[in-house]
Design an enzyme around this catalytic site. Sequence first.
Site, PDB file in Angstrom:
ATOM      1  N   LYS A  86      -4.376   6.821 -20.230  1.00  0.00           N
ATOM      2  CA  LYS A  86      -4.487   7.300 -21.628  1.00  0.00           C
ATOM      3  C   LYS A  86      -3.474   6.583 -22.516  1.00  0.00           C
ATOM      4  O   LYS A  86      -3.528   6.665 -23.733  1.00  0.00           O
ATOM      5  CB  LYS A  86      -4.316   8.819 -21.638  1.00  0.00           C
ATOM      6  CG  LYS A  86      -5.434   9.586 -20.905  1.00  0.00           C
ATOM      7  CD  LYS A  86      -5.131  11.074 -20.812  1.00  0.00           C
ATOM      8  CE  LYS A  86      -6.145  11.835 -19.983  1.00  0.00           C
ATOM      9  NZ  LYS A  86      -7.433  12.117 -20.667  1.00  0.00           N
ATOM     10  N   THR A 113     -12.971  14.477 -25.348  1.00  0.00           N
ATOM     11  CA  THR A 113     -13.576  15.501 -26.211  1.00  0.00           C
ATOM     12  C   THR A 113     -12.649  15.805 -27.384  1.00  0.00           C
ATOM     13  O   THR A 113     -13.091  16.182 -28.460  1.00  0.00           O
ATOM     14  CB  THR A 113     -13.859  16.790 -25.394  1.00  0.00           C
ATOM     15  OG1 THR A 113     -12.724  17.076 -24.570  1.00  0.00           O
ATOM     16  CG2 THR A 113     -15.099  16.651 -24.548  1.00  0.00           C
ATOM     17  N   LYS A 135     -13.222  16.459 -31.653  1.00  0.00           N
ATOM     18  CA  LYS A 135     -12.632  17.547 -32.444  1.00  0.00           C
ATOM     19  C   LYS A 135     -11.906  16.969 -33.666  1.00  0.00           C
ATOM     20  O   LYS A 135     -12.011  17.495 -34.772  1.00  0.00           O
ATOM     21  CB  LYS A 135     -11.668  18.363 -31.561  1.00  0.00           C
ATOM     22  CG  LYS A 135     -12.350  19.067 -30.402  1.00  0.00           C
ATOM     23  CD  LYS A 135     -11.399  19.463 -29.288  1.00  0.00           C
ATOM     24  CE  LYS A 135     -12.159  19.996 -28.076  1.00  0.00           C
ATOM     25  NZ  LYS A 135     -11.291  20.167 -26.867  1.00  0.00           N
ATOM     26  N   LYS A 182      -3.138  15.153 -25.307  1.00  0.00           N
ATOM     27  CA  LYS A 182      -3.981  15.104 -24.103  1.00  0.00           C
ATOM     28  C   LYS A 182      -3.043  15.078 -22.893  1.00  0.00           C
ATOM     29  O   LYS A 182      -1.850  14.914 -23.047  1.00  0.00           O
ATOM     30  CB  LYS A 182      -4.886  13.840 -24.106  1.00  0.00           C
ATOM     31  CG  LYS A 182      -4.116  12.560 -24.375  1.00  0.00           C
ATOM     32  CD  LYS A 182      -5.045  11.365 -24.594  1.00  0.00           C
ATOM     33  CE  LYS A 182      -5.761  11.423 -25.929  1.00  0.00           C
ATOM     34  NZ  LYS A 182      -7.175  10.979 -25.809  1.00  0.00           N
ATOM     35  N   ARG A 183      -3.574  15.218 -21.693  1.00  0.00           N
ATOM     36  CA  ARG A 183      -2.731  15.128 -20.503  1.00  0.00           C
ATOM     37  C   ARG A 183      -2.067  13.762 -20.493  1.00  0.00           C
ATOM     38  O   ARG A 183      -2.611  12.776 -21.008  1.00  0.00           O
ATOM     39  CB  ARG A 183      -3.583  15.330 -19.245  1.00  0.00           C
ATOM     40  CG  ARG A 183      -4.060  16.753 -19.025  1.00  0.00           C
ATOM     41  CD  ARG A 183      -2.923  17.709 -18.777  1.00  0.00           C
ATOM     42  NE  ARG A 183      -2.197  17.426 -17.547  1.00  0.00           N
ATOM     43  CZ  ARG A 183      -2.350  18.125 -16.401  1.00  0.00           C
ATOM     44  NH1 ARG A 183      -3.229  19.119 -16.353  1.00  0.00           N
ATOM     45  NH2 ARG A 183      -1.640  17.832 -15.325  1.00  0.00           N
ATOM     46  N   HIS A 202     -17.104  13.338 -13.891  1.00  0.00           N
ATOM     47  CA  HIS A 202     -16.221  13.296 -15.071  1.00  0.00           C
ATOM     48  C   HIS A 202     -15.159  12.211 -14.977  1.00  0.00           C
ATOM     49  O   HIS A 202     -14.283  12.121 -15.841  1.00  0.00           O
ATOM     50  CB  HIS A 202     -15.508  14.634 -15.236  1.00  0.00           C
ATOM     51  CG  HIS A 202     -16.388  15.790 -15.535  1.00  0.00           C
ATOM     52  ND1 HIS A 202     -16.706  16.204 -16.799  1.00  0.00           N
ATOM     53  CD2 HIS A 202     -17.049  16.635 -14.715  1.00  0.00           C
ATOM     54  CE1 HIS A 202     -17.499  17.256 -16.748  1.00  0.00           C
ATOM     55  NE2 HIS A 202     -17.731  17.534 -15.490  1.00  0.00           N
TER      56      HIS A 202
HETATM   57  C1  26W Z   1      -9.041  16.691  -7.617  1.00  0.00           C
HETATM   58  C2  26W Z   1      -8.153  16.621  -8.814  1.00  0.00           C
HETATM   59  C3  26W Z   1      -8.939  16.479 -10.077  1.00  0.00           C
HETATM   60  C4  26W Z   1      -9.012  17.547 -10.974  1.00  0.00           C
HETATM   61  C5  26W Z   1      -9.736  17.394 -12.157  1.00  0.00           C
HETATM   62  C6  26W Z   1      -9.595  15.300 -10.353  1.00  0.00           C
HETATM   63  C7  26W Z   1     -10.337  15.154 -11.539  1.00  0.00           C
HETATM   64  C8  26W Z   1     -10.392  16.212 -12.409  1.00  0.00           C
HETATM   65  C9  26W Z   1     -11.196  16.127 -13.685  1.00  0.00           C
HETATM   66  C10 26W Z   1     -12.509  15.512 -13.452  1.00  0.00           C
HETATM   67  C11 26W Z   1     -10.465  15.339 -14.683  1.00  0.00           C
HETATM   68  C12 26W Z   1     -11.019  15.543 -16.062  1.00  0.00           C
HETATM   69  O1  26W Z   1     -10.715  16.521 -16.708  1.00  0.00           O
HETATM   70  N1  26W Z   1     -11.808  14.585 -16.530  1.00  0.00           N
HETATM   71  C13 26W Z   1     -12.122  14.554 -17.940  1.00  0.00           C
HETATM   72  O2  26W Z   1     -13.358  15.253 -18.156  1.00  0.00           O
HETATM   73  C14 26W Z   1     -13.672  15.323 -19.538  1.00  0.00           C
HETATM   74  C15 26W Z   1     -14.924  16.183 -19.688  1.00  0.00           C
HETATM   75  O3  26W Z   1     -16.047  15.502 -19.269  1.00  0.00           O
HETATM   76  C16 26W Z   1     -13.843  13.932 -20.149  1.00  0.00           C
HETATM   77  O4  26W Z   1     -14.089  14.065 -21.526  1.00  0.00           O
HETATM   78  C17 26W Z   1     -12.602  13.087 -19.896  1.00  0.00           C
HETATM   79  O5  26W Z   1     -12.820  11.776 -20.331  1.00  0.00           O
HETATM   80  C18 26W Z   1     -12.240  13.103 -18.423  1.00  0.00           C
HETATM   81  O6  26W Z   1     -11.006  12.439 -18.173  1.00  0.00           O
END
Ligand code: 26W
Length: 797
Positions: free
Chosen positions: A533, A635, A639, A527-528, A348
Site C-alpha cells: 500500500k 473500497t 468512499k 488503510k492497513r 480478495h
Molecule cells: C489469512 C490471513 C488473511 C486475512 C485476510 C489473508 C487475507 C485477508 C484478506 C483477504 C485481506 C483483505 O482484506 N483483502 C482486501 O479485500 C478488499 C475487499 O475485497 C479489497 O478491496 C482489497 O483490495 C483487499 O486487499
Amino acid sequence: MTPAQMKDAILHHLVYTLGKDAAHAQTYDWRMALSFAVRDKIVDRWFEATRRTYAGQHKRVYYLSMEFLIGRLLKDAIINMRLEEAAIDALQELKVDYQAILEDEPDAALGNGGLGRLAACFMESMSTIGCPAMGYGIRYENGLFRQRFENGRQVEEPEDWLSQRHAWEFERPEVSIDIGFGGHVQEIGKRANWYPSEMLIAMGHDTPIIGWRGRWGNTLRLWEARPMHGFDLQRFNRGDYAAAAEPEALARTLSRVLYPDDTTEQGKELRLKQEFFFTSASLRDILRRFESEYDDLRLLPKKAAIQMNDTHPAIAGPELVRLLVDERGIDFEEAVGIARNTLSYTNHTLLPEALERWDEGLMGRLLPRHLQLIFRINELHMKDVGTRKVTAVDDGHVKMGELSFIMAHRVNGVSALHTELMKSTVFKDLHELHPNRIVNETNGVTPRRWLLSCNPRLSTLITDAIGDDWVDDLEQLEKLEPHIDDAAFLESYAAAKRQNKNDLANWIAEKLEVGIDPEAIFDVQIKRIHEYKRQHLNLLETIAHWLEIRDNPNQGWVPRVKIFGGKAAPGYVFAKEIVRLTNDVAKVLNSDPLTSRYLKVVYPPNYNVSLAEKLIPASDLSEQISTAGKEASGTGNMKFALNGALTIGTLDGANVEIREHVKPENFFLFGMTADEVMERRRIGGHAGQAIAADPRLARAIEAIRAGRFSPDDPGRYHGIVDNLVHHDYFVVCSDFTDYWRAQREVDTAFAAPKDWARMAAFNTARSGWFSSDRTIRGYMADVWHAEAAPTVEDAAG
Ligand code: 26W
C-alpha cells in the site's frame, strides 16, 4: 414515530430495561434506552421479512465470512428507519446530547480491513434490496486490537467490545450445534463415521441488519464457542480450581479473539479450528433450515447460495460433502455436484503470502475425515478434467484457493483488473480448464453509512438538488452534473467540504493537540499498513516536500496536511517501522517553525470504521498509491470519491474503474502499470537507478538514513533504507518521480478552488456505480441466481 412517542419509548426502556431513572442515567444508559427503542421498531420488520422468506419459499443467500467489520450500529439503524428527527427532538426534550450517545457506542471491530468491511456493506445492501440472506461469522469476544502509540511505536491492547451489554444481538441458546475435532474415522462402505476426540458447542447470537427505509431485515448469526461440559465441580471440590475452569477456558478460546493479520497466513492450529468451527456450524444450520422446508437435497442449489468470503471458509466444500455423504447417504460424486452448485468463492488478494495452504499433517490430525474427502475431491476433479497438472494438495499442503475453485460453480474477483490478473496468474491453469467459472464483481460501498450518515451536509445539498432517491439508487447522482455548472451549487458544495474540515480540525486539535489549517489540502491515506500500500512512498514525498520548503520557505507553497491512519499486524516488523517513522516525521515537521504552516503530519491512533466516517467527509485528496497489480480492489477509494475527495493513484484495483467513471481529467494518475512493474522488477538495481536519477528521492532517503527523524537513535531506520535501496520489491523508488510530479499537479489544481470544486463534485456525481447495491445485484444475477423478495412498506419514520 413522533418525537413524543420516541421520548416515551426511551423513558420506558430506561426505567424497565435498564432499571434507571432519568435523574441518575449515564450516557451509557441513555444510549441503551435509545437503542432498545429503535430496536423495537426494527424487530417487527425483521420478523415480517423472515415470515415472507418462508412463505415465498425464496432462495436464500448465505454469506460465510471470518470477518464482519461492522463499526457502530445505532446511527445506522436510526438512519435506515428514518428515525433521526424523532430521536434528536426526543433527546433534546430530555436534555441529552445525541452526538455524545452516538460516540459512546464501541465499534464492533470484528474484522481487519477491506474484506471484513465489504462483508458489512454487503449485509446492509442485501437488506436494502430485499435479498433474503444470512451472514454467518464468529462472535469474537475481542475484536481487532486497539492501537495506541508509545513514543511513536504501535502498542496493541485488547478490544473487549463486549465488556458492555451489546444492544444489537439476541442470544439463541436453542441454536446450539456440537462441533468436533480430531479423533478417528471408521469407513463403512461408501460412507464413514467420524469419532471426534474433542467436542464443543457453537451457540448462535443474532443481529438484525435492517435496510434502507426498513423495507427488509436480514440476520447476521455469529457463533460463540461454549464448552460441552461446563465447570468441573469434582475438580473444584478437590481444590483444583484452575483445572475446574479449564474446559470452559479451552472452548472459549475458539471465539476469544480475531487474528489480526490481513495478508499473511500464519498456519496456526487455532485459526484452522476457528475456520472449521464457524463453517461447520453454519452449514449444519443451513441444512437444518433447508430440511425443515424441503425433503429433496438435490434442490439445495435452487434454494441456497453459499458464498465463501475468501478461502477462510473453504473447508465448506469437504464439510458439505461429508454432511451429504456420511450423514445423509448421498453418493459421493452427486454430493460433490450438489455442493459445487451451491457454493461460490470470492478471492480478495493475489499476495502469495495471503493464500492459505494448510499443512496436511495438521489437517489430518484436526479433521481426519475432511482430509480423506479432500483427496477424493481432488482425484475426482483430476479425473473430470483429464489432467493432473492442477491439484489442491501439493508438497504436504492443502491449497485452499485451488480447493475453493474446484468446489465452487462461480469464482469472482473484486475489480476488473484483479479478475483479469486472477485468470493470468494464480488461477491460470484452472481458468483454462474452466473458462466460464471466473466472473468479475467489482466491489462497492453502502451509500447509507458512507455518504448519507457520515456526511449530512453534502447529503442535504444533494437531496435539495435532485431529491433523495439516490440513497438506494446511487447512479442518480449523475443528475448532479447540470448543477455543477451552477456557481451557487458549487459554492455550497465547497462550503460543505469546508465545514467538515473545520469540524475535523477542531477534533484533531482536541484529541491530538495539533493545530491544522482548514485552508490546507487535507491529504489522507487511511488503510492497513502494508508495504504494497506504500505508506512509505507517501512519507518519502512528504520528506522531500519538507526539504524543498526549507530550501525556499517563501516560495508561496500550497499548505498541506498529511493525515495517516492504519494498524500494522502485530507480527509485521516492517509495517511497525513505517508506523514509527510516520510518527517521528510528524514530530520533526510539526515543530519546524520554517515549514509547519505549509506542511503538517497527523496520525490519529486506532484507525477504525468510526474514524473513517469522521475523516473521509473532510478529505480533499485520497491516497490510493499501491504498487499496480497488488491491491485487489480497494473500497476506501470509492468512499473518498463519493465524498468529493480527488484521487491520486496508480492504475491498480478499482482505481482503474473509478478513473473511467469520474473521467481521467478528474483523477491524478501516476506510476507504472502492473505490466510495467513486472518489467521494471526484471532490471537489477532498479531502485538504485531511480535514486541516482532523482536527487529529491536521494535526499529524502538520506535524511532518513542519517537519523534526521531519530536524532537520539540515528540507525533506527536502516532496515527501511536498506530495503528501499537494495530490494524495493514494491518499486517505491521507481514510482517516486512520477508521484512527485502528480503531487505538484495537485498543488496547482488546489490553488484554483472553483476548478477543484468542479472536479470534486464531478467525482461525487460519477461515483454512483460504486454502490454495494450495484455489486450485490451483480452477485444475485451472475453468481447466486437469487431474486429479491417483495419488501415491506417503507418505515414512515
Ligand atoms: C489469512 C490471513 C488473511 C486475512 C485476510 C489473508 C487475507 C485477508 C484478506 C483477504 C485481506 C483483505 O482484506 N483483502 C482486501 O479485500 C478488499 C475487499 O475485497 C479489497 O478491496 C482489497 O483490495 C483487499 O486487499
